[in-house]
Motif scaffolding. Structure first.
Motif, PDB file in Angstrom:
ATOM      1  N   ALA A   1       5.947  11.174  40.698  1.00  0.00           N
ATOM      2  CA  ALA A   1       5.269  10.306  39.727  1.00  0.00           C
ATOM      3  C   ALA A   1       6.242   9.866  38.638  1.00  0.00           C
ATOM      4  CB  ALA A   1       4.083  11.045  39.111  1.00  0.00           C
ATOM      5  N   GLN A   2       7.130  10.776  38.234  1.00  0.00           N
ATOM      6  CA  GLN A   2       8.142  10.438  37.224  1.00  0.00           C
ATOM      7  C   GLN A   2       9.110   9.391  37.769  1.00  0.00           C
ATOM      8  OE1 GLN A   2      10.128  13.917  35.732  1.00  0.00           O
ATOM      9  NE2 GLN A   2      11.693  12.750  34.637  1.00  0.00           N
ATOM     10  N   GLU A   3       9.469   9.502  39.051  1.00  0.00           N
ATOM     11  CA  GLU A   3      10.367   8.525  39.663  1.00  0.00           C
ATOM     12  C   GLU A   3       9.698   7.154  39.755  1.00  0.00           C
ATOM     13  OE1 GLU A   3      11.213  10.536  43.262  1.00  0.00           O
ATOM     14  OE2 GLU A   3      12.637  11.922  42.331  1.00  0.00           O
ATOM     15  N   ALA A   4       8.393   7.146  40.063  1.00  0.00           N
ATOM     16  CA  ALA A   4       7.666   5.875  40.128  1.00  0.00           C
ATOM     17  C   ALA A   4       7.666   5.193  38.764  1.00  0.00           C
ATOM     18  CB  ALA A   4       6.237   6.111  40.609  1.00  0.00           C
ATOM     19  N   ALA A   5       7.464   5.981  37.710  1.00  0.00           N
ATOM     20  CA  ALA A   5       7.487   5.421  36.352  1.00  0.00           C
ATOM     21  C   ALA A   5       8.878   4.897  36.016  1.00  0.00           C
ATOM     22  CB  ALA A   5       7.053   6.489  35.346  1.00  0.00           C
ATOM     23  N   PHE A   6       9.917   5.615  36.464  1.00  0.00           N
ATOM     24  CA  PHE A   6      11.296   5.183  36.227  1.00  0.00           C
ATOM     25  C   PHE A   6      11.566   3.826  36.884  1.00  0.00           C
ATOM     26  CE2 PHE A   6      15.624   4.986  37.993  1.00  0.00           C
ATOM     27  CZ  PHE A   6      16.382   5.031  36.829  1.00  0.00           C
ATOM     28  N   VAL A   7      11.123   3.670  38.135  1.00  0.00           N
ATOM     29  CA  VAL A   7      11.358   2.416  38.858  1.00  0.00           C
ATOM     30  C   VAL A   7      10.588   1.269  38.198  1.00  0.00           C
ATOM     31  CG1 VAL A   7      11.017   1.216  41.054  1.00  0.00           C
ATOM     32  CG2 VAL A   7      11.905   3.559  41.033  1.00  0.00           C
TER      33      VAL A   7
ATOM     34  N   GLY B   1      12.045  -8.786  48.769  1.00  0.00           N
ATOM     35  CA  GLY B   1      11.643  -7.523  48.159  1.00  0.00           C
ATOM     36  C   GLY B   1      12.800  -6.547  48.142  1.00  0.00           C
ATOM     37  N   LEU B   2      12.998  -5.865  47.029  1.00  0.00           N
ATOM     38  CA  LEU B   2      14.024  -4.827  46.909  1.00  0.00           C
ATOM     39  C   LEU B   2      13.346  -3.469  47.007  1.00  0.00           C
ATOM     40  CD1 LEU B   2      16.129  -6.186  43.887  1.00  0.00           C
ATOM     41  CD2 LEU B   2      16.478  -6.609  46.331  1.00  0.00           C
ATOM     42  N   ALA B   3      13.645  -2.706  48.050  1.00  0.00           N
ATOM     43  CA  ALA B   3      13.069  -1.374  48.209  1.00  0.00           C
ATOM     44  C   ALA B   3      13.837  -0.410  47.313  1.00  0.00           C
ATOM     45  CB  ALA B   3      13.151  -0.944  49.662  1.00  0.00           C
ATOM     46  N   VAL B   4      13.183   0.080  46.277  1.00  0.00           N
ATOM     47  CA  VAL B   4      13.855   0.918  45.271  1.00  0.00           C
ATOM     48  C   VAL B   4      13.128   2.251  45.172  1.00  0.00           C
ATOM     49  CG1 VAL B   4      14.613   1.109  42.873  1.00  0.00           C
ATOM     50  CG2 VAL B   4      14.578  -1.127  43.999  1.00  0.00           C
ATOM     51  N   SER B   5      13.803   3.311  45.569  1.00  0.00           N
ATOM     52  CA  SER B   5      13.215   4.653  45.490  1.00  0.00           C
ATOM     53  C   SER B   5      13.457   5.293  44.126  1.00  0.00           C
ATOM     54  CB  SER B   5      13.823   5.541  46.573  1.00  0.00           C
ATOM     55  OG  SER B   5      15.206   5.756  46.313  1.00  0.00           O
ATOM     56  N   GLY B   6      14.509   4.848  43.443  1.00  0.00           N
ATOM     57  CA  GLY B   6      14.946   5.480  42.204  1.00  0.00           C
ATOM     58  C   GLY B   6      16.245   6.237  42.362  1.00  0.00           C
ATOM     59  N   GLY B   7      16.675   6.451  43.629  1.00  0.00           N
ATOM     60  CA  GLY B   7      17.959   7.088  43.889  1.00  0.00           C
ATOM     61  C   GLY B   7      19.120   6.156  43.591  1.00  0.00           C
TER      62      GLY B   7
ATOM     63  N   LEU C   1       9.922  -3.125  45.201  1.00  0.00           N
ATOM     64  CA  LEU C   1       8.919  -2.407  45.987  1.00  0.00           C
ATOM     65  C   LEU C   1       9.196  -0.913  45.877  1.00  0.00           C
ATOM     66  CD1 LEU C   1       9.133  -4.526  49.290  1.00  0.00           C
ATOM     67  CD2 LEU C   1       7.990  -5.113  47.141  1.00  0.00           C
ATOM     68  N   HIS C   2       8.175  -0.144  45.498  1.00  0.00           N
ATOM     69  CA  HIS C   2       8.371   1.305  45.370  1.00  0.00           C
ATOM     70  C   HIS C   2       7.205   2.046  46.005  1.00  0.00           C
ATOM     71  CE1 HIS C   2       9.585   5.201  43.786  1.00  0.00           C
ATOM     72  NE2 HIS C   2       8.328   5.382  43.418  1.00  0.00           N
ATOM     73  N   ALA C   3       7.516   2.919  46.962  1.00  0.00           N
ATOM     74  CA  ALA C   3       6.507   3.762  47.611  1.00  0.00           C
ATOM     75  C   ALA C   3       6.631   5.176  47.056  1.00  0.00           C
ATOM     76  CB  ALA C   3       6.718   3.758  49.121  1.00  0.00           C
ATOM     77  N   ASP C   4       5.565   5.660  46.421  1.00  0.00           N
ATOM     78  CA  ASP C   4       5.525   7.024  45.883  1.00  0.00           C
ATOM     79  C   ASP C   4       4.933   7.924  46.962  1.00  0.00           C
ATOM     80  OD1 ASP C   4       5.089   9.398  44.597  1.00  0.00           O
ATOM     81  OD2 ASP C   4       3.794   8.588  43.024  1.00  0.00           O
ATOM     82  N   HIS C   5       5.792   8.716  47.636  1.00  0.00           N
ATOM     83  CA  HIS C   5       5.333   9.518  48.767  1.00  0.00           C
ATOM     84  C   HIS C   5       4.517  10.734  48.342  1.00  0.00           C
ATOM     85  CE1 HIS C   5       9.011   7.444  50.309  1.00  0.00           C
ATOM     86  NE2 HIS C   5       8.171   7.168  51.271  1.00  0.00           N
ATOM     87  N   GLY C   6       4.638  11.135  47.090  1.00  0.00           N
ATOM     88  CA  GLY C   6       3.880  12.290  46.623  1.00  0.00           C
ATOM     89  C   GLY C   6       4.318  13.600  47.251  1.00  0.00           C
TER      90      GLY C   6
END
Length: 489
Positions: free
Chosen positions: A79-85, A38-44, A68-73
């Motif tokens: 939400a925009q970062e989650a869509a980007f990932v 799994g690749l942990a990708v935040s979007g940064g 893998l992306h965790a949207d911390h809210g």
């Protein structure tokens, strides 16, 4: 231990990055035993670089990937970062596992929102390993993170195990492996590379990423170190210190592994019957090996949370006396020291397990019944910590649908109580209440989103106070169960 170093531990050259990454993967044997990663990708930038850099190497090694992306809210942009990932994963032909954690945004105090987010994020990774049969999770930690972590742990008084900082390859904590239902690894392929080199590599290829504005906030200790203290140190030193810090972390990592091997050898020679530890057999060893042997013994018994510096010091100090001593560490079962032999008290109950508490439900926790119900307005009934019944009410808006959990205390637990500035350690709270050591693990601690929100008999956390007499609340009642009462469902 890793083979001798042949490549730089701090690569600041974007043009050399891909070749250096391949060499680092080989040097640290990062992919050994991994077939699904799994690749942990935040979007940064760092994690986006990880997503673009790793697939070619993984194809060579026959490794299947998932993002893998965790949207911390925590921020409006999440939400925009989650869509980007998700779009990035799709563009690279990779499956994407996501979860909205919905952690509350709040100013740091005591246990920070960053630490709460980290705990929830790693629980999500563990569940991904369970659901997608992953052998490992790769994160985008890089060389600057490594240097900062070393300094932060140095400020906390860590030993070589802590100062070796982030490791290229390490097993997940036992608690997370249990949640995953399988052991898995954390791998950090980008540790030798500076953040500047990773960003330059992305820019050269026209690849975009998301900027987290909270990374600029100097209210967060790591950011103060990154943006203020480290630049001032380098200016005063008139030379970059990050490469030297990374070299120190690597040296400490190797020395720590070597000392663990020596301590394990000493531990084998100090084993007594029924898994006990004869501290007298360690007495001639250097203090460093004595400490490590005791720590390893505690780890082997599933008590890593009870193996800190103070706990080990207490054990070694008590071991010098011929008297029989009972030692209570954190929420662990009691230890007994008799004539220098340390053993786990097999007759003592194990620490109470964490349980989730939903509004409208009752749970049994040890000899207590805990009930949650929806109500209105503030209400409290307290007779001191450890006295029951005890009642509190929490703001329903603040709880906001996030699970309430009941558990025993953990090292470092703090509460930010109503009517007080700052935070209070639960350890100090229990000492003030004159609770015996062996009773402290039986006191329920109510948490929400990583916050300690209530200890029955004490005040609630101020951020969870009910704002008005008609405001919706979650009312929590704790009382002792009659000995013959059925367990609530």
């Amino acid at each position: 231990m890793t083979p001798p170093l042949s490549d730089s531990l701090y690569c600041d050259d974007a043009d050399a990055l891909e070749a250096a990454l391949s060499a680092n993967v080989a040097r640290c044997d990062l992919f050994r035993g991994i077939s699904r990663l799994g690749l942990a990708v935040s979007g940064g930038a760092d994690s986006v670089a990880l997503l673009h850099l790793l697939p070619p190497l993984c194809r060579v090694h026959g490794i299947a990937l998932a993002v893998l992306h965790a949207d911390h809210g925590l921020r409006a942009e999440s939400a925009q970062e989650a869509a980007f990932v998700k779009a990035l994963a799709e563009a690279n032909g990779l499956p994407c596992l996501t979860r909205a954690l919905n952690l509350p945004g709040r100013a740091p105090s005591g246990d920070s929102p960053e630490m709460a987010a980290r705990a929830e994020r790693h629980a999500f990774f563990a569940e991904c390993c369970r659901d997608a049969s992953l052998d490992a999770v790769a994160t985008g930690h890089q060389a600057d993170d490594l240097a900062e972590t070393l300094l932060l742990r140095l400020a906390r008084g860590a030993g070589s195990g802590g100062l070796s900082a982030l490791r290229p390859r390490a097993p997940a904590a036992p608690r997370l492996a249990a949640l995953a239902g399988r052991p898995y690894l954390l791998v950090r392929p980008l540790l030798p590379f500076s953040g500047r080199a990773l960003r330059a590599w992305l820019k050269q290829r026209g690849l975009s990423w998301c900027e987290d504005v909270s990374n600029r906030s100097c209210a967060i200790p790591r950011n103060r170190l990154r943006h203020v203290a480290l630049p001032q140190f380098e200016a005063a030193w008139q030379a970059p210190i990050r490469p030297a810090l990374c070299r120190s972390a690597d040296i400490l990592r190797e020395e720590d592994a070597f000392l663990d091997e020596l301590a394990a050898e000493r531990l084998r020679g100090a084993q007594a019957g029924d898994g006990a530890l004869d501290l007298r057999a360690l007495a001639a060893a250097p203090l460093a090996l004595q400490r490590r042997a005791v720590r390893l013994w505690l780890f082997d018994r599933g008590l890593p949370h009870a193996s800190g510096y103070e706990a080990v010091r207490r054990i070694l100090d008590a071991g010098r006396s011929p008297a029989t001593v009972r030692i209570q560490l954190s929420a662990a079962p009691p230890l007994t020291l008799a004539n220098g032999v340390l053993s786990l008290d097999a007759s003592a109950p194990l620490p109470l397990a964490e349980a989730e508490l939903e509004p409208g439900a009752r749970i049994a926790w040890g000899d207590l019944e805990i009930r949650a119900e929806l109500a209105r307005g503030p209400y409290a009934d307290s007779h001191g910590v450890g006295s029951y019944p005890a009642v509190c009410s929490l703001s329903e808006a603040r709880v906001a649908g996030r699970p309430l959990r009941v558990r025993a205390r953990q090292p470092g637990d703090r509460i930010a109580p109503t009517g007080m500035a700052g935070t209070k350690k639960l350890q100090d709270l229990f000492v003030d209440a004159k609770l015996p050591e062996d009773a402290r693990g039986t006191i329920p601690v109510l948490t929400c989103g990583g916050d300690v929100v209530w200890v029955p008999g004490y005040r609630i956390a101020r951020a969870y106070a009910v704002p008005g007499p008609e405001a919706p609340c979650v009312r929590i009642t704790v009382r002792r169960r009659p000995a013959d009462a059925p367990r609530p469902g």
